[in-house]
Design a protein around this motif. Structure first.
Motif, PDB file in Angstrom:
ATOM      1  N   SER A  58       0.825  -1.205   0.000  1.00  0.00           N
ATOM      2  CA  SER A  58       0.000   0.000   0.000  1.00  0.00           C
ATOM      3  C   SER A  58       0.861   1.257   0.000  1.00  0.00           C
ATOM      4  O   SER A  58       2.037   1.224   0.365  1.00  0.00           O
ATOM      5  CB  SER A  58      -0.964  -0.010   1.186  1.00  0.00           C
ATOM      6  OG  SER A  58      -0.255  -0.073   2.395  1.00  0.00           O
ATOM      7  N   GLN A  59       0.236   2.347  -0.407  1.00  0.00           N
ATOM      8  CA  GLN A  59       0.906   3.638  -0.506  1.00  0.00           C
ATOM      9  C   GLN A  59      -0.046   4.729  -0.051  1.00  0.00           C
ATOM     10  O   GLN A  59      -1.237   4.694  -0.385  1.00  0.00           O
ATOM     11  CB  GLN A  59       1.286   3.942  -1.961  1.00  0.00           C
ATOM     12  CG  GLN A  59       2.214   2.940  -2.595  1.00  0.00           C
ATOM     13  CD  GLN A  59       3.630   3.125  -2.142  1.00  0.00           C
ATOM     14  OE1 GLN A  59       4.159   4.232  -2.169  1.00  0.00           O
ATOM     15  NE2 GLN A  59       4.263   2.052  -1.729  1.00  0.00           N
ATOM     16  N   GLU A  60       0.479   5.692   0.664  1.00  0.00           N
ATOM     17  CA  GLU A  60      -0.248   6.909   1.005  1.00  0.00           C
ATOM     18  C   GLU A  60       0.620   8.054   0.512  1.00  0.00           C
ATOM     19  O   GLU A  60       1.835   8.067   0.767  1.00  0.00           O
ATOM     20  CB  GLU A  60      -0.458   7.012   2.513  1.00  0.00           C
ATOM     21  CG  GLU A  60      -1.311   5.884   3.069  1.00  0.00           C
ATOM     22  CD  GLU A  60      -1.369   5.917   4.575  1.00  0.00           C
ATOM     23  OE1 GLU A  60      -1.882   6.916   5.120  1.00  0.00           O
ATOM     24  OE2 GLU A  60      -0.885   4.956   5.183  1.00  0.00           O
ATOM     25  N   ILE A  61       0.010   8.997  -0.210  1.00  0.00           N
ATOM     26  CA  ILE A  61       0.832  10.047  -0.809  1.00  0.00           C
ATOM     27  C   ILE A  61       0.074  11.368  -0.957  1.00  0.00           C
ATOM     28  O   ILE A  61      -1.113  11.388  -1.252  1.00  0.00           O
ATOM     29  CB  ILE A  61       1.400   9.580  -2.174  1.00  0.00           C
ATOM     30  CG1 ILE A  61       2.480  10.530  -2.650  1.00  0.00           C
ATOM     31  CG2 ILE A  61       0.308   9.381  -3.200  1.00  0.00           C
ATOM     32  CD1 ILE A  61       3.495   9.904  -3.537  1.00  0.00           C
ATOM     33  N   LEU A  62       0.809  12.428  -0.685  1.00  0.00           N
ATOM     34  CA  LEU A  62       0.369  13.801  -0.934  1.00  0.00           C
ATOM     35  C   LEU A  62       1.480  14.508  -1.678  1.00  0.00           C
ATOM     36  O   LEU A  62       2.654  14.305  -1.334  1.00  0.00           O
ATOM     37  CB  LEU A  62       0.122  14.546   0.372  1.00  0.00           C
ATOM     38  CG  LEU A  62      -1.237  14.414   1.017  1.00  0.00           C
ATOM     39  CD1 LEU A  62      -1.250  15.116   2.373  1.00  0.00           C
ATOM     40  CD2 LEU A  62      -2.332  14.977   0.138  1.00  0.00           C
TER      41      LEU A  62
END
Length: 131
Positions: free
Chosen positions: A100-104
């Motif tokens: 998984s990835q979380e990105i801003l």
């Protein structure tokens, strides 16, 4: 914040899968975009056709088989926040790999989605050809 999650099932034992996925030198064997990789004790350094990426290791928990990292350099645009997570879970007589990835900013999500989608396919391919 964009959140992405991919998963695949492989027939190998979770400890074996964990060993391969956390060995930085093995990344080019399963992640198509990475040509070279090494770890300096703090950062993972990856070389791709587009350039160099640098990520700091956030978590490497052998008991949970959870690995997390944050890119700190090398993206084509500035990153406000990034967290990549790889979990290796027992799944019957094999393993489930959740990536998984979380990105801003969210505008980086398509770049990350393509790369990590290729990465999860690469994991499935690697373990299909390395029983």
């Amino acid at each position: 914040m964009a959140t992405l999650r991919f998963d695949t099932r492989v027939t190998q034992d979770p400890d074996r899968v964990w060993a391969v996925l956390t060995d930085v030198s093995m990344i080019p064997a399963w992640f198509p975009a990475v040509q070279e990789a090494h770890f300096d004790g703090v950062h993972r350094h990856l070389i791709t056709p587009e350039g160099k990426l640098k990520a700091i290791v956030v978590t490497k928990n052998d008991e949970l088989r959870r690995f997390q990292y944050r890119f700190v350099e090398g993206f084509p645009r500035p990153i406000e926040f990034h967290l990549g997570t790889i979990d290796v879970l027992p799944d019957g007589d094999g393993s489930r790999v959740v990536y998984s990835q979380e990105i801003l900013p969210e505008s980086l999500a398509p770049i990350v989605e393509r790369a990590v989608g290729d990465g999860i396919e690469g994991i499935a391919r690697y373990f299909a050809t390395h029983p």
